[in-house]
Design an enzyme around this catalytic site. Structure first.
Site, PDB file in Angstrom:
ATOM      1  N   LYS A   1      29.567  48.132  39.251  1.00  0.00           N
ATOM      2  CA  LYS A   1      30.095  48.162  40.616  1.00  0.00           C
ATOM      3  C   LYS A   1      30.199  49.602  41.110  1.00  0.00           C
ATOM      4  O   LYS A   1      29.787  49.927  42.226  1.00  0.00           O
ATOM      5  CB  LYS A   1      31.461  47.479  40.650  1.00  0.00           C
ATOM      6  CG  LYS A   1      32.073  47.377  42.040  1.00  0.00           C
ATOM      7  CD  LYS A   1      33.525  46.940  41.976  1.00  0.00           C
ATOM      8  CE  LYS A   1      33.711  45.652  41.239  1.00  0.00           C
ATOM      9  NZ  LYS A   1      35.127  45.203  41.265  1.00  0.00           N
TER      10      LYS A   1
ATOM     11  N   LYS B   1      38.962  49.977  32.939  1.00  0.00           N
ATOM     12  CA  LYS B   1      39.965  49.014  33.388  1.00  0.00           C
ATOM     13  C   LYS B   1      41.134  49.071  32.426  1.00  0.00           C
ATOM     14  O   LYS B   1      40.970  49.440  31.254  1.00  0.00           O
ATOM     15  CB  LYS B   1      39.400  47.596  33.416  1.00  0.00           C
ATOM     16  CG  LYS B   1      40.052  46.700  34.454  1.00  0.00           C
ATOM     17  CD  LYS B   1      39.579  47.025  35.856  1.00  0.00           C
ATOM     18  CE  LYS B   1      40.170  46.058  36.877  1.00  0.00           C
ATOM     19  NZ  LYS B   1      39.631  46.290  38.226  1.00  0.00           N
TER      20      LYS B   1
ATOM     21  N   ASP C   1      45.513  46.894  40.850  1.00  0.00           N
ATOM     22  CA  ASP C   1      44.782  45.641  40.661  1.00  0.00           C
ATOM     23  C   ASP C   1      45.820  44.533  40.808  1.00  0.00           C
ATOM     24  O   ASP C   1      46.895  44.757  41.373  1.00  0.00           O
ATOM     25  CB  ASP C   1      44.092  45.617  39.290  1.00  0.00           C
ATOM     26  CG  ASP C   1      43.013  44.539  39.185  1.00  0.00           C
ATOM     27  OD1 ASP C   1      43.330  43.465  38.667  1.00  0.00           O
ATOM     28  OD2 ASP C   1      41.877  44.758  39.636  1.00  0.00           O
TER      29      ASP C   1
ATOM     30  N   ASN D   1      46.345  41.358  48.390  1.00  0.00           N
ATOM     31  CA  ASN D   1      45.687  42.309  49.281  1.00  0.00           C
ATOM     32  C   ASN D   1      44.274  41.888  49.671  1.00  0.00           C
ATOM     33  O   ASN D   1      43.886  41.957  50.838  1.00  0.00           O
ATOM     34  CB  ASN D   1      45.626  43.687  48.611  1.00  0.00           C
ATOM     35  CG  ASN D   1      46.707  44.618  49.118  1.00  0.00           C
ATOM     36  OD1 ASN D   1      47.640  44.189  49.773  1.00  0.00           O
ATOM     37  ND2 ASN D   1      46.581  45.895  48.809  1.00  0.00           N
TER      38      ASN D   1
END
Length: 444
Positions: free
Chosen positions: A112, A124, A164, A238
């Site tokens: 990504k 991550k 996240d 979000n």
């Protein structure tokens, strides 16, 4: 390279990690043809090196609850690949977090970030701690304890985490404050920060906005106007909120929203006033989406149900991984859905993706359509480095241009002989080739 052989090797090396193996499988199956055009890749064992993270950090997090009792959670940071830039990727606080899920997310993040054209590697992190039901003081104490372990391994030119699931502006602020106290440095160590201390305008909106920009690009390849189209949206965080906001701005009609308890279906559409209520409900009151149904008198389906059985023109899953299975995908196609744009990370199972592609509908994987969040995180990093602050319009224009560029690359590498654009293949090949060339240039 034979994808099945490589996948079997990884499955044996990392048993019990289904999400990670699923993510790797989806990528290897689509890049095999392009990879085999480059025999030099095999000599450098590129596939195995690219699939296995550079390092996995695991640590215990001890914190004190409001009753004075010590609680213990697990913390993780998966630094997957930094061939094209510092590690970059979110931190997730949720009870479901484990090593397999974070490895899959870090693996996806690598491609990504490559697609954004910005110099960012993939990472991550997170914890099985859930902020849900916790007081502000409990969340702060946990964030401080989490950063007490993590701060040794991150830095503005090393690894820059972001938010996240379960990690919003509040949690980012607490972690940034603890990093500053520990190091005595004020640097852009996290993205998604508050406006008062280095955050970028449009960052909260970015993933949702980017999702709709990409969706609109896909529709335009078939001369379809998004205006007036009904849209199924899952999630209520979000990504879902700002997907709905941008859909409204472009004249579409979002009709669903969901959380882990169930979903609402509003046939009149979620308008600006109703979206404001959702934002207040979820961001401030920490309430449940069922309250929307009670307030507006609309359909609510509980027991963790998802909205994919409702009739609409477009679906955009914005909640979590594997939320659309093969049967639900068939139902969406049967109900006339013409496009599916992933706002979440890997929300569709392999069976669901096959259904969409066999039906030749427009389908985009999350590594392409939800890249707007990390793209704007990259723009926040740039602003922090230069000690500048861009206007909302400047950031939004840059975000829109990045999403258009990602779409162009997906079309370039994913167009099949019959003219159908396989966005999964296009995104995977485009992201892979940039990282692969960088790794080759840097040796072992």
């Amino acid at each position: 390279m034979k994808a099945s052989v490589e996948l079997e090797k990884l499955s044996q090396k990392f048993p019990g990690q289904p999400e990670y193996i699923q993510a790797v499988s989806q990528v290897l199956g689509t890049i095999e043809e392009e990879y085999n055009k480059h025999p030099e890749f095999d000599r450098y064992n590129l596939i195995e090196r690219l699939c296995i993270p550079d390092r996995i950090l695991k640590f215990r997090v001890n914190w004190v609850d409001d009753n004075g009792k010590v609680q213990t959670n697990m913390g993780y940071r998966i630094q997957h690949n930094n061939a094209i830039g510092p590690y970059k990727g979110g931190i997730r606080f949720h009870a479901s977090v484990n090593e397999s899920i974070l490895k899959f997310l870090a693996f996806e993040q690598t491609f990504k970030n490559s697609l954004t054209t910005l110099p960012m590697g993939g990472a991550k992190g997170g914890s099985d701690f859930s902020p849900r039901g916790k007081s502000n003081n409990e969340v702060m104490r946990f964030c401080n304890a989490f950063m007490d372990e993590l701060f040794r391994y991150i830095g503005p030119d090393t690894d820059v985490p972001a938010g996240d699931i379960g990690v919003g502006g509040r949690e980012v602020g607490y972690m940034f404050g603890e990093y500053k106290r520990l190091t005595h440095n004020f640097v852009g160590i996290l993205t998604g920060k508050g406006q008062e201390f280095g955050g970028s305008l449009i960052r909260p909106e970015a993933t949702g906005y980017g999702n709709v920009y990409f969706l609109n690009d896909m529709l335009q390849t078939r001369d379809i106007d998004i205006k007036g189209k009904t849209v199924l949206v899952s999630g209520a965080g979000n990504v879902a909120q700002y997907t709905i906001e941008k859909l409204l701005q472009l004249g579409a009609k979002p009709v669903t929203c969901s959380d882990s308890d169930g979903y609402i279906y509003d046939p009149d559409g979620i308008d600006r006033e109703k979206l404001d209520y959702i934002m207040e409900l979820k961001n401030v009151e920490r309430g449940r989406i069922k309250e929307y149904a009670e307030k507006y008198g609309v359909k609510y389906v509980g027991n963790g149900a998802k909205p994919w059985g409702e009739k609409a023109d477009i679906a955009t899953p914005c909640a979590t991984q594997n939320e659309i299975n093969g049967e639900q995908a068939q139902q969406l196609v049967a109900n006339g859905v013409i496009a599916v744009s992933e706002g979440a990370n890997m929300p569709c199972t392999p069976e669901a993706i096959k259904v969409f592609q066999d039906a030749k509908i427009l389908y985009s994987p999350g590594k392409a359509s939800n890249a707007g969040g990390v793209a704007t995180s990259g723009l926040e990093m740039s602003q922090n480095s230069e000690r500048l602050k861009w206007t909302a319009e400047e950031v939004d224009n840059k975000l829109h241009a990045i999403m258009d560029n990602i779409h162009e690359n997906c079309v370039k590498y994913g167009t099949e002989p019959d003219g159908y654009v396989n966005y999964v293949k296009g995104a995977n090949v485009a992201g892979f080739m940039k990282v692969a060339r960088a790794m080759m240039a840097q040796g072992i």
